[in-house]
Design an enzyme around this catalytic site. Structure first.
Site, PDB file in Angstrom:
ATOM      1  CE1 TYR A   1     -41.280 -38.425 -48.487  1.00 61.17           C
ATOM      2  CE2 TYR A   1     -40.953 -36.126 -47.838  1.00 61.17           C
ATOM      3  CZ  TYR A   1     -40.676 -37.476 -47.663  1.00 61.17           C
ATOM      4  OH  TYR A   1     -39.814 -37.880 -46.676  1.00 61.17           O
TER       5      TYR A   1
ATOM      6  CE  LYS B   1     -42.501 -39.358 -45.167  1.00 60.43           C
ATOM      7  NZ  LYS B   1     -42.222 -40.595 -44.442  1.00 60.43           N
TER       8      LYS B   1
ATOM      9  CB  SER C   1     -40.838 -35.612 -43.591  1.00 61.02           C
ATOM     10  OG  SER C   1     -40.324 -34.507 -44.308  1.00 61.02           O
TER      11      SER C   1
END
Ligand code: NAD
Length: 250
Positions: free
Chosen positions: A154, A158, A141
């Site tokens: 998150y 990533k 991402s």
């Protein structure tokens, strides 16, 4: 271009919805044999029926990326071999860093980093054993590459996935295994479509240099470049696909 995909088997994790299901449709259109993996087998079977009706060769395997026995069983169940892995399964957690619970942190890292590694390792072991080589595309991402408010767990998962990609590319090049990361910006899927009509969603689009939200079809070329022989000399990279979001002005 991408003609080699007609001879290849692609394992896609998290193929039951969103990007994973979209990636399955893309590879099916290019004639690849597919193995669809996720926890919700009934959703995979519905997608399988649709793709088989369109002429594709599709198998379904149950997979929970957080469970190493499930990973081992799923990777070994794919036939006849695995040429390409799209390591897509992931969870998103939002929330202020002061309030992230230990269980949300663990779930995010267990799925997006540990799970991604376990699947990549099981697939690479099989590729090495069978002497086939192959290509692994980890779905990372743009949050791996730049800080974003309210996404600490998150983003950390990533960033880990993107750095792991480089380490695995280095370790496995000798086995003919390429490992790259695709780093999408915000992509519209069924689950988040409503958000992009809210004031926050519209503001986000306004901040993006190209002033539009990405669609799964925008990922097709970059995904196939990394997965197929078109990218045969590329390994260990992050490829952002984000309408310029990463270069938005300070
Ligand atoms: P999604 O929730 O629709 O898809 C995630 C998939 O992963 C689902 O099929 C889910 O069942 C599966 N999954 C989750 N935990 C799993 C587990 N333990 N074992 C097996 N499967 C599991 O979301 P999405 O937007 O399609 O996201 C797909 C990937 O793309 C994720 O890795 C996500 O972080 C990444 N991504 C998405 C966007 C976006 O804007 N949609 C942007 C950048 C990156």
């Amino acid at each position: 271009m991408f003609e080699d995909l007609k001879r290849k088997t692609v394992l896609i994790t998290g193929a039951s919805s969103g990007l994973g299901a979209g990636f399955a449709e893309i590879f099916a259109r290019h004639g690849a044999r597919l193995a669809l993996a996720a926890r919700r087998v009934e959703k995979l079977e519905a997608l399988q029926r649709k793709l088989v009706d369109g002429g594709a060769d599709v198998q379904v395997v149950a997979l929970d990326v957080t469970d190493e026995n499930s990973v081992e069983a799923a990777v070994n169940a794919v036939t006849p071999h695995i040429d390409i892995l799209v390591n897509n399964a992931g969870v998103a957690t939002f929330g202020r860093s002061l309030e992230i619970s230990a269980s949300d942190w663990d779930k995010t890292l267990d799925t997006n980093l540990r799970g991604l590694f376990l699947v990549a390792q099981a697939v690479a072991r099989r590729m090495e054993r069978e002497g086939t080589g192959g290509s692994i595309v980890n779905i990372s991402s743009i949050t791996a590459l730049r800080a974003s408010r309210g996404l600490a767990a998150y983003s950390a998962s990533k960033a880990g996935a993107s750095h792991l990609t480089k380490c695995l590319a280095l370790d496995w090049a000798a086995h003919g295994i390429r490992v790259n990361a695709l780093c999408p910006g915000y992509i519209e899927t069924e689950m988040n479509a409503g958000f992009f009509e809210t004031p926050e969603g519209l503001a986000l689009i306004a901040r993006t240099p190209m002033k539009k939200i990405g669609r799964i079809s925008d990922l097709e070329g970059p995904l196939l470049l990394l997965a197929s022989d078109a990218g045969r000399h590329i390994t260990g990279i992050d490829l952002p696909v984000d309408g310029g979001h990463l270069v938005s002005s300070l």
